[in-house]
Scaffold this active site. Sequence first.
Site, PDB file in Angstrom:
ATOM      1  N   CYS A 168      -0.468   6.713   7.526  1.00 61.68           N
ATOM      2  CA  CYS A 168       0.775   5.972   7.611  1.00 61.68           C
ATOM      3  C   CYS A 168       0.731   5.164   8.900  1.00 61.68           C
ATOM      4  O   CYS A 168       0.183   5.592   9.895  1.00 61.68           O
ATOM      5  CB  CYS A 168       1.951   6.928   7.665  1.00 61.68           C
ATOM      6  SG  CYS A 168       2.158   7.845   6.161  1.00 61.68           S
TER       7      CYS A 168
ATOM      8  N   SER B  62      11.626   7.472   8.165  1.00 61.32           N
ATOM      9  CA  SER B  62      11.164   7.320   9.550  1.00 61.32           C
ATOM     10  C   SER B  62      11.623   5.964  10.087  1.00 61.32           C
ATOM     11  O   SER B  62      11.431   4.935   9.443  1.00 61.32           O
ATOM     12  CB  SER B  62       9.631   7.391   9.577  1.00 61.32           C
ATOM     13  OG  SER B  62       9.148   7.042  10.847  1.00 61.32           O
TER      14      SER B  62
ATOM     15  N   CYS C   8       0.532  -0.362  16.148  1.00 61.61           N
ATOM     16  CA  CYS C   8       0.690  -0.277  14.688  1.00 61.61           C
ATOM     17  C   CYS C   8       0.029  -1.467  13.998  1.00 61.61           C
ATOM     18  O   CYS C   8       0.260  -2.617  14.368  1.00 61.61           O
ATOM     19  CB  CYS C   8       2.166  -0.222  14.342  1.00 61.61           C
ATOM     20  SG  CYS C   8       2.491  -0.295  12.574  1.00 61.61           S
TER      21      CYS C   8
ATOM     22  N   GLY D 226       6.631  -1.241   7.107  1.00 63.49           N
ATOM     23  CA  GLY D 226       7.987  -1.739   7.264  1.00 63.49           C
ATOM     24  C   GLY D 226       8.960  -0.785   7.923  1.00 63.49           C
ATOM     25  O   GLY D 226       8.684   0.392   8.114  1.00 63.49           O
TER      26      GLY D 226
ATOM     27  N   GLU E 299       0.832  -1.195   0.000  1.00 58.12           N
ATOM     28  CA  GLU E 299       0.000   0.000   0.000  1.00 58.12           C
ATOM     29  C   GLU E 299       0.871   1.251   0.000  1.00 58.12           C
ATOM     30  O   GLU E 299       1.882   1.320   0.696  1.00 58.12           O
ATOM     31  CB  GLU E 299      -0.914   0.003   1.224  1.00 58.12           C
ATOM     32  CG  GLU E 299      -2.072  -0.956   1.061  1.00 58.12           C
ATOM     33  CD  GLU E 299      -3.045  -0.925   2.232  1.00 58.12           C
ATOM     34  OE1 GLU E 299      -2.692  -0.350   3.274  1.00 58.12           O
ATOM     35  OE2 GLU E 299      -4.141  -1.462   2.087  1.00 58.12           O
TER      36      GLU E 299
ATOM     37  N   HIS F  72       7.497   8.198  20.703  1.00 62.80           N
ATOM     38  CA  HIS F  72       6.245   7.731  21.308  1.00 62.80           C
ATOM     39  C   HIS F  72       6.244   7.575  22.833  1.00 62.80           C
ATOM     40  O   HIS F  72       5.181   7.379  23.427  1.00 62.80           O
ATOM     41  CB  HIS F  72       5.766   6.413  20.702  1.00 62.80           C
ATOM     42  CG  HIS F  72       5.666   6.438  19.204  1.00 62.80           C
ATOM     43  ND1 HIS F  72       5.112   7.480  18.503  1.00 62.80           N
ATOM     44  CD2 HIS F  72       6.050   5.535  18.265  1.00 62.80           C
ATOM     45  CE1 HIS F  72       5.173   7.222  17.202  1.00 62.80           C
ATOM     46  NE2 HIS F  72       5.733   6.062  17.036  1.00 62.80           N
TER      47      HIS F  72
ATOM     48  N   SER G 199      10.492   7.575  15.465  1.00 67.95           N
ATOM     49  CA  SER G 199       9.243   7.224  16.136  1.00 67.95           C
ATOM     50  C   SER G 199       9.538   7.041  17.615  1.00 67.95           C
ATOM     51  O   SER G 199       9.928   5.956  18.040  1.00 67.95           O
ATOM     52  CB  SER G 199       8.692   5.926  15.541  1.00 67.95           C
ATOM     53  OG  SER G 199       8.368   6.130  14.191  1.00 67.95           O
TER      54      SER G 199
ATOM     55  N   ASN H 196      -4.448   6.501  15.212  1.00 65.51           N
ATOM     56  CA  ASN H 196      -5.465   6.024  14.278  1.00 65.51           C
ATOM     57  C   ASN H 196      -5.872   4.624  14.667  1.00 65.51           C
ATOM     58  O   ASN H 196      -5.094   3.682  14.472  1.00 65.51           O
ATOM     59  CB  ASN H 196      -4.877   5.986  12.868  1.00 65.51           C
ATOM     60  CG  ASN H 196      -5.226   7.225  12.107  1.00 65.51           C
ATOM     61  OD1 ASN H 196      -6.389   7.490  11.832  1.00 65.51           O
ATOM     62  ND2 ASN H 196      -4.206   8.003  11.793  1.00 65.51           N
TER      63      ASN H 196
ATOM     64  N   CYS I  20       6.298  -6.288   8.860  1.00 61.41           N
ATOM     65  CA  CYS I  20       7.369  -5.703   9.674  1.00 61.41           C
ATOM     66  C   CYS I  20       7.721  -6.708  10.759  1.00 61.41           C
ATOM     67  O   CYS I  20       6.860  -7.456  11.220  1.00 61.41           O
ATOM     68  CB  CYS I  20       6.895  -4.394  10.301  1.00 61.41           C
ATOM     69  SG  CYS I  20       8.210  -3.487  11.153  1.00 61.41           S
TER      70      CYS I  20
HETATM   71  N1  SAH Z   1       8.770   1.556  10.729  1.00 56.47           N
HETATM   72  C1  SAH Z   1       8.973   2.936  10.643  1.00 56.47           C
HETATM   73  C2  SAH Z   1       8.184   3.617   9.556  1.00 56.47           C
HETATM   74  C3  SAH Z   1       6.771   3.176   9.326  1.00 56.47           C
HETATM   75  S1  SAH Z   1       5.594   3.624  10.567  1.00 56.47           S
HETATM   76  C4  SAH Z   1       8.701   3.600  11.988  1.00 56.47           C
HETATM   77  O1  SAH Z   1       8.173   2.947  12.866  1.00 56.47           O
HETATM   78  O2  SAH Z   1       9.046   4.761  12.135  1.00 56.47           O
HETATM   79  C5  SAH Z   1       5.334   5.349  10.297  1.00 56.47           C
HETATM   80  C6  SAH Z   1       4.804   6.115  11.495  1.00 56.47           C
HETATM   81  O3  SAH Z   1       3.444   5.801  11.774  1.00 56.47           O
HETATM   82  C7  SAH Z   1       5.587   5.818  12.770  1.00 56.47           C
HETATM   83  O4  SAH Z   1       5.850   6.991  13.492  1.00 56.47           O
HETATM   84  C8  SAH Z   1       4.610   4.953  13.492  1.00 56.47           C
HETATM   85  O5  SAH Z   1       4.911   4.922  14.850  1.00 56.47           O
HETATM   86  C9  SAH Z   1       3.294   5.600  13.157  1.00 56.47           C
HETATM   87  N2  SAH Z   1       2.118   4.764  13.429  1.00 56.47           N
HETATM   88  C10 SAH Z   1       2.029   3.424  13.360  1.00 56.47           C
HETATM   89  N3  SAH Z   1       0.777   3.006  13.651  1.00 56.47           N
HETATM   90  C11 SAH Z   1       0.054   4.122  13.905  1.00 56.47           C
HETATM   91  C12 SAH Z   1      -1.307   4.345  14.263  1.00 56.47           C
HETATM   92  N4  SAH Z   1      -2.159   3.341  14.364  1.00 56.47           N
HETATM   93  N5  SAH Z   1      -1.707   5.611  14.476  1.00 56.47           N
HETATM   94  C13 SAH Z   1      -0.838   6.635  14.317  1.00 56.47           C
HETATM   95  N6  SAH Z   1       0.461   6.482  13.964  1.00 56.47           N
HETATM   96  C14 SAH Z   1       0.905   5.231  13.771  1.00 56.47           C
HETATM   97 FE1  SF4 Z   2       7.120  -1.704  12.161  1.00 58.87          FE
HETATM   98 FE2  SF4 Z   2       7.111   1.003  12.245  1.00 58.87          FE
HETATM   99 FE3  SF4 Z   2       4.846  -0.408  12.633  1.00 58.87          FE
HETATM  100 FE4  SF4 Z   2       6.755  -0.427  14.485  1.00 58.87          FE
HETATM  101  S1  SF4 Z   2       5.559   1.370  13.809  1.00 58.87           S
HETATM  102  S2  SF4 Z   2       5.611  -2.225  13.731  1.00 58.87           S
HETATM  103  S3  SF4 Z   2       8.583  -0.384  13.214  1.00 58.87           S
HETATM  104  S4  SF4 Z   2       6.036  -0.325  10.742  1.00 58.87           S
END
Ligand code: SAH
Ligand code: SF4
Length: 398
Positions: A369, A227, A147, A195, A119, A251, A249, A326, A140
């Site tokens: 994302c 990221s 996530c 990923g 996607e 958090h 990331s 989200n 991932c």
């Molecule tokens: N794996 C990498 C990049 C992909 S995730 C990473 O973790 O940075 C991209 C971003 O979306 C990250 O900051 C992740 O923490 C955030 N993210 C993942 N799931 C989410 C959700 N359900 N709501 C909001 N942000 C989320």
């Molecule tokens: Fe993988 Fe990024 Fe999701 Fe964490 S937030 S599970 S590193 S895609």
Amino acid sequence: MSTLILSPSRPSTAPASPAPSAPVRPNLTGLTRPELAAALVAGGAVEPAKAKMRAGQLWGWMHHAGATDFGAMTNVSKDLRATLAERFSLERPEVVERQVSTDGARKWLIRMAPGIEVETVFIPGVGRAGALCVSSQVGCTLNCTFCHTGTQALVRNLTAAEIIAQVLAAKDDLGEWPSDKDDRQLSNVVFMGMGEPLYNIDNVAKAIDVISDGEGIALSRRRITVSTSGVVPELTKLGNATQAMLAISLHATNDALRDELVPLNKKYPIAELIAGIRAYPGLSNARRVTFEYVMLKGINDSPAEARALVQLMQGIPAKINLIPFNPWPGSPYACSSWGTIETFAAILNKAGYSSPIRTPRGRDILAACGQLKSESEKLRASARRQAERAALEGAIAG
Ligand code: SAH
Ligand code: SF4
């Protein structure tokens, strides 16, 4: 309730599978310049002395003009065009689903290979004009608890060509050829799809070389953001190889909570991560690191945590992206209330940090994302749910 426009993507133009006996023509799309020159020679189409020049010609057609047909390449002789068409392909992967949100966000499901579906999301009004969120892996390995992608096992790394194909598909659909077209909507690329990009760093770096090439897609490296959940040992390599902008990331502001939300923290805890960020090549006030911070109700959203975040970032050229969580079906968290997010942001702002709250986009198409998951996996999950429901109904009936 927002409406969702769903259009099955070009079923009629989907490329037919080659007959079993037809030789597979190597696809030139998405190769780096040296790979392209080498492929032309290896395919016997171009002599070595002319390879660089020919590769340059093709490059412009493929990445500046967006050509998918050798016949369009009018500065290449007719004979050579015919040879190229016979031996190579410029075919795009199939877009199997296309969704357009009422707010202009678009999402494509792209089939790279059987069972390899990815996607990609375009979000207007982000960056200079609009940002494309690309995936670097299918699934991932990292299992962050908030996530959606993290609930899916890793299928495999994407190749550089498959990462580039996401940009090409978006540009095709947005009508953004030639690449220097005025009023371009796709100005930024963020590696925030499926990923962990730093677990696929070589292909990510190659893809960035291609999409930032000035005679091709020509996206500025300063508008490309990678990221990461914090793969500390790869940060220097990322900076040196790509000169991309860095997003982390984070958090959570303490290891106990971050261990839970981002399990990779057990391997690279916050202090190591912060030290790695300080050493990121090229970090300056003009090239700040972005800290991503997902707002989870009652988990990480207190004013004390906002102050702890300010402490952690001290002396680092940084900005913060507050991301409203989200939710996805079955997710164990809720999004913080708007008031809580605003209070959190005000503390950061007061300390001098820009901290825009990322407005949720494309919610109607699950386009955020971090929410991306391959369709095949969803189908498997829905088949599983159906089976579970059937079993349950059977049990109740019995
Ligand atoms: N794996 C990498 C990049 C992909 S995730 C990473 O973790 O940075 C991209 C971003 O979306 C990250 O900051 C992740 O923490 C955030 N993210 C993942 N799931 C989410 C959700 N359900 N709501 C909001 N942000 C989320
Ligand atoms: Fe993988 Fe990024 Fe999701 Fe964490 S937030 S599970 S590193 S895609």
